[in-house]
Write an enzyme that holds these catalytic residues in place. Structure first.
Site, PDB file in Angstrom:
ATOM      1  N   HIS A   1      -2.682   6.973   4.358  1.00 23.65           N
ATOM      2  CA  HIS A   1      -3.207   5.776   3.697  1.00 23.65           C
ATOM      3  C   HIS A   1      -4.600   5.478   4.249  1.00 23.65           C
ATOM      4  CE1 HIS A   1      -3.724   1.897   2.052  1.00 23.65           C
ATOM      5  NE2 HIS A   1      -3.395   1.214   3.124  1.00 23.65           N
TER       6      HIS A   1
ATOM      7  N   CYS B   1       0.821  -1.222   0.000  1.00 24.82           N
ATOM      8  CA  CYS B   1       0.000   0.000   0.000  1.00 24.82           C
ATOM      9  C   CYS B   1       0.849   1.264   0.000  1.00 24.82           C
ATOM     10  CB  CYS B   1      -0.936   0.015   1.204  1.00 24.82           C
ATOM     11  SG  CYS B   1      -1.991  -1.424   1.303  1.00 24.82           S
TER      12      CYS B   1
ATOM     13  N   ASN C   1     -10.048   0.093   1.466  1.00 27.85           N
ATOM     14  CA  ASN C   1      -8.597   0.184   1.297  1.00 27.85           C
ATOM     15  C   ASN C   1      -8.246  -0.245  -0.133  1.00 27.85           C
ATOM     16  OD1 ASN C   1      -5.836  -0.227   1.277  1.00 27.85           O
ATOM     17  ND2 ASN C   1      -5.779  -1.320   3.224  1.00 27.85           N
TER      18      ASN C   1
HETATM   19  O1  UT7 Z   1      -3.048  -1.461   4.078  1.00 23.22           O
HETATM   20  C1  UT7 Z   1      -2.731  -2.227   5.189  1.00 23.22           C
HETATM   21  C2  UT7 Z   1      -3.693  -3.357   5.230  1.00 23.22           C
HETATM   22  N1  UT7 Z   1      -4.364  -3.692   6.400  1.00 23.22           N
HETATM   23  C3  UT7 Z   1      -4.800  -2.928   7.426  1.00 23.22           C
HETATM   24  O2  UT7 Z   1      -4.557  -1.764   7.564  1.00 23.22           O
HETATM   25  C4  UT7 Z   1      -5.627  -3.639   8.445  1.00 23.22           C
HETATM   26  C5  UT7 Z   1      -5.202  -3.361   9.868  1.00 23.22           C
HETATM   27  N2  UT7 Z   1      -6.096  -3.996  10.797  1.00 23.22           N
HETATM   28  C6  UT7 Z   1      -7.363  -3.580  11.035  1.00 23.22           C
HETATM   29  O3  UT7 Z   1      -7.811  -2.607  10.452  1.00 23.22           O
HETATM   30  C7  UT7 Z   1      -8.170  -4.297  12.099  1.00 23.22           C
HETATM   31  O4  UT7 Z   1      -7.328  -5.178  12.796  1.00 23.22           O
HETATM   32  C8  UT7 Z   1      -9.356  -5.095  11.491  1.00 23.22           C
HETATM   33  C9  UT7 Z   1     -10.407  -4.124  10.970  1.00 23.22           C
HETATM   34  C10 UT7 Z   1      -8.883  -6.010  10.400  1.00 23.22           C
HETATM   35  C11 UT7 Z   1     -10.011  -5.916  12.576  1.00 23.22           C
HETATM   36  O5  UT7 Z   1     -10.432  -5.105  13.655  1.00 23.22           O
HETATM   37  P1  UT7 Z   1     -10.078  -5.517  15.145  1.00 23.22           P
HETATM   38  O6  UT7 Z   1     -10.719  -4.540  16.028  1.00 23.22           O
HETATM   39  O7  UT7 Z   1      -8.591  -5.682  15.238  1.00 23.22           O
HETATM   40  O8  UT7 Z   1     -10.841  -6.893  15.265  1.00 23.22           O
HETATM   41  P2  UT7 Z   1     -10.234  -8.301  15.641  1.00 23.22           P
HETATM   42  O9  UT7 Z   1      -9.381  -8.838  14.548  1.00 23.22           O
HETATM   43  O10 UT7 Z   1      -9.655  -8.206  17.008  1.00 23.22           O
HETATM   44  O11 UT7 Z   1     -11.545  -9.173  15.682  1.00 23.22           O
HETATM   45  C12 UT7 Z   1     -12.581  -8.953  16.654  1.00 23.22           C
HETATM   46  C13 UT7 Z   1     -13.674  -9.944  16.425  1.00 23.22           C
HETATM   47  C14 UT7 Z   1     -13.167 -11.380  16.265  1.00 23.22           C
HETATM   48  O12 UT7 Z   1     -14.062 -12.234  16.944  1.00 23.22           O
HETATM   49  P3  UT7 Z   1     -13.686 -12.811  18.384  1.00 23.22           P
HETATM   50  O13 UT7 Z   1     -12.420 -13.571  18.194  1.00 23.22           O
HETATM   51  O14 UT7 Z   1     -13.529 -11.607  19.262  1.00 23.22           O
HETATM   52  O15 UT7 Z   1     -14.889 -13.658  18.713  1.00 23.22           O
HETATM   53  C15 UT7 Z   1     -13.269 -11.636  14.787  1.00 23.22           C
HETATM   54  O16 UT7 Z   1     -13.474 -12.992  14.473  1.00 23.22           O
HETATM   55  O17 UT7 Z   1     -14.367  -9.645  15.226  1.00 23.22           O
HETATM   56  C16 UT7 Z   1     -14.473 -10.831  14.414  1.00 23.22           C
HETATM   57  N3  UT7 Z   1     -14.483 -10.419  13.014  1.00 23.22           N
HETATM   58  C17 UT7 Z   1     -15.616 -10.057  12.394  1.00 23.22           C
HETATM   59  N4  UT7 Z   1     -16.882  -9.976  12.801  1.00 23.22           N
HETATM   60  C18 UT7 Z   1     -17.790  -9.528  11.911  1.00 23.22           C
HETATM   61  C19 UT7 Z   1     -13.447 -10.319  12.156  1.00 23.22           C
HETATM   62  N5  UT7 Z   1     -13.877  -9.883  10.965  1.00 23.22           N
HETATM   63  C20 UT7 Z   1     -15.218  -9.698  11.075  1.00 23.22           C
HETATM   64  C21 UT7 Z   1     -16.216  -9.266  10.197  1.00 23.22           C
HETATM   65  N6  UT7 Z   1     -17.481  -9.194  10.660  1.00 23.22           N
HETATM   66  N7  UT7 Z   1     -15.946  -8.881   8.934  1.00 23.22           N
END
Ligand code: UT7
Length: 340
Positions: A259, A120, A289
């Site tokens: 970004h 990115c 993104n």
């Molecule tokens: O260009 C660079 C590319 N990437 C990025 O910049 C991404 C950087 N990361 C992020 O933006 C965040 O980490 C995410 C948006 C990907 C995730 O947010 P988070 O607050 O870190 O959530 P998490 O990964 O801690 O997940 C929380 C919960 C999990 O469930 P449990 O384990 O707490 O029961 C996930 O399984 O949310 C669940 N989850 C979802 N639920 C509904 C993960 N994806 C989804 C979804 N819908 N799409």
């Protein structure tokens, strides 16, 4: 780390354009494909919708209108472009480069053309290269495209990634100007973080086979929490370094273009840096993104809104796969030129 100030004349962005596929995909539509909800996506990312390419749409197809718009905005004929860089992780194909395909479609005859892979951060790396080539006299007019068709490499069965990404491209013309222009860059990479965001197969490590396809190894995989931590750290550090090397206090930044990965990451970075929300460009809600397309799409949005005025200081910072990061500081210029 690369830090530099323009010493060899002034080089700037003189034209800008962007293009995204027509098809808009909302969060509610995604909720029909994977177990997610509009509320979760908006709360955790700020994304409301994204653009998705059609089956026959490739990167060069969305780059071409963006590039034409940038050239027209700069008042530059394609034939006068002697360098084309396309920053992307989703080229039309491994080779020839999308830049060569695009140069041919535009009529940028004999221009040097190549793709650049820096996740990115690709667009920021690419404008740094264009700046270096133009200020060194190796090129007169560069066309830089940042764009990706991530919808073709995300796993539409993986809710943790497929809700985040979208497709789009932006383009800029980089050339000499009488005053203003790029003040400095800061680029870096930490390859030890590569496994946090990668595609396991399809390269020389694991060429395509029935097994790699069955294992869904041609899709992007990401450790979201680790990338989140990395992003919040480097967006701040890289911006501070470029401001410091240019001797510019953060209060002097008129427009901040980070970004567009996640509104939470953007808010964290701007608060830590001390940049008010009204000076920060955000369009991740409409595009998701778009990787290398993210910063030029946001720049083009800001330009269209009349937010980029000559003399204003614009700070851009990207981060992404690699893991990579990069910042550019520019004194925005109208499209006045010098030389030929
Ligand atoms: O260009 C660079 C590319 N990437 C990025 O910049 C991404 C950087 N990361 C992020 O933006 C965040 O980490 C995410 C948006 C990907 C995730 O947010 P988070 O607050 O870190 O959530 P998490 O990964 O801690 O997940 C929380 C919960 C999990 O469930 P449990 O384990 O707490 O029961 C996930 O399984 O949310 C669940 N989850 C979802 N639920 C509904 C993960 N994806 C989804 C979804 N819908 N799409």
């Amino acid at each position: 780390m690369i830090g530099s100030a323009t010493s060899n004349g002034h080089v700037s962005i003189t034209g800008i354009g962007c293009h995204a596929p027509e098809r808009v995909m909302t969060n509610d539509e995604l909720a029909k494909i994977v177990e997610t909800s509009n509320d979760w996506i908006v709360e955790r990312t700020g994304i409301k919708e994204r653009r998705v390419a059609s089956a026959d749409e490739a990167l060069s197809d969305i780059s071409l209108p963006a590039a034409k718009e940038a050239l027209e905005h700069a008042g530059v004929e394609a034939g006068a472009v002697d360098l084309v860089i396309v920053a992307t992780v989703t080229p039309d194909m491994a080779f020839p480069s999308t830049a060569a395909i695009l140069a041919d479609q535009l009529g940028a005859k004999d221009a040097a053309a190549y793709d650049l892979s820096a996740g990115c951060t690709g667009f920021v790396y690419a404008i740094a290269q264009a700046h270096g080539m133009v200020s060194a006299g190796l090129a007169n007019r560069a066309l830089v495209v940042g764009g990706d068709i991530l919808s073709k490499i995300v796993d539409w069965e993986d809710r943790a990634t497929c809700v985040l990404f979208g497709d789009g491209a932006g383009a800029v013309v980089v050339e000499r100007v009488p005053e203003g222009g790029f003040l400095g860059f800061e680029l870096g990479a930490d390859g030890s973080g590569g496994p946090q965001l990668y595609i396991p197969a399809g390269g020389s490590r694991a060429p395509a086979s029935a097994e790699t396809i069955a294992g869904r190894q041609h899709y992007a995989r990401m450790n979201g929490r680790e990338v989140f931590k990395f992003a919040t750290r480097v967006l701040v550090e890289s911006a501070e370094k470029v401001l410091d090397s240019c001797g510019v206090p953060v209060e002097d930044v008129d427009v901040y273009v980070p970004h567009q990965a996640n509104v939470r990451i953007i808010d964290h970075a701007r608060k830590k840096l001390g940049i008010p929300a009204e000076r920060t460009v955000v369009n991740v809600d409409r595009y998701g993104n778009t990787s290398s397309g993210s910063i030029p799409l946001a720049l083009a949005d800001a330009e269209a809104d009349g937010r980029l005025r000559p003399g204003e200081l614009v700070l851009m910072t990207g981060m992404g796969a690699g893991l990579t990061w990069g910042s550019a500081l520019i004194e925005w210029t109208a499209n006045g030129k010098v030389g030929s």
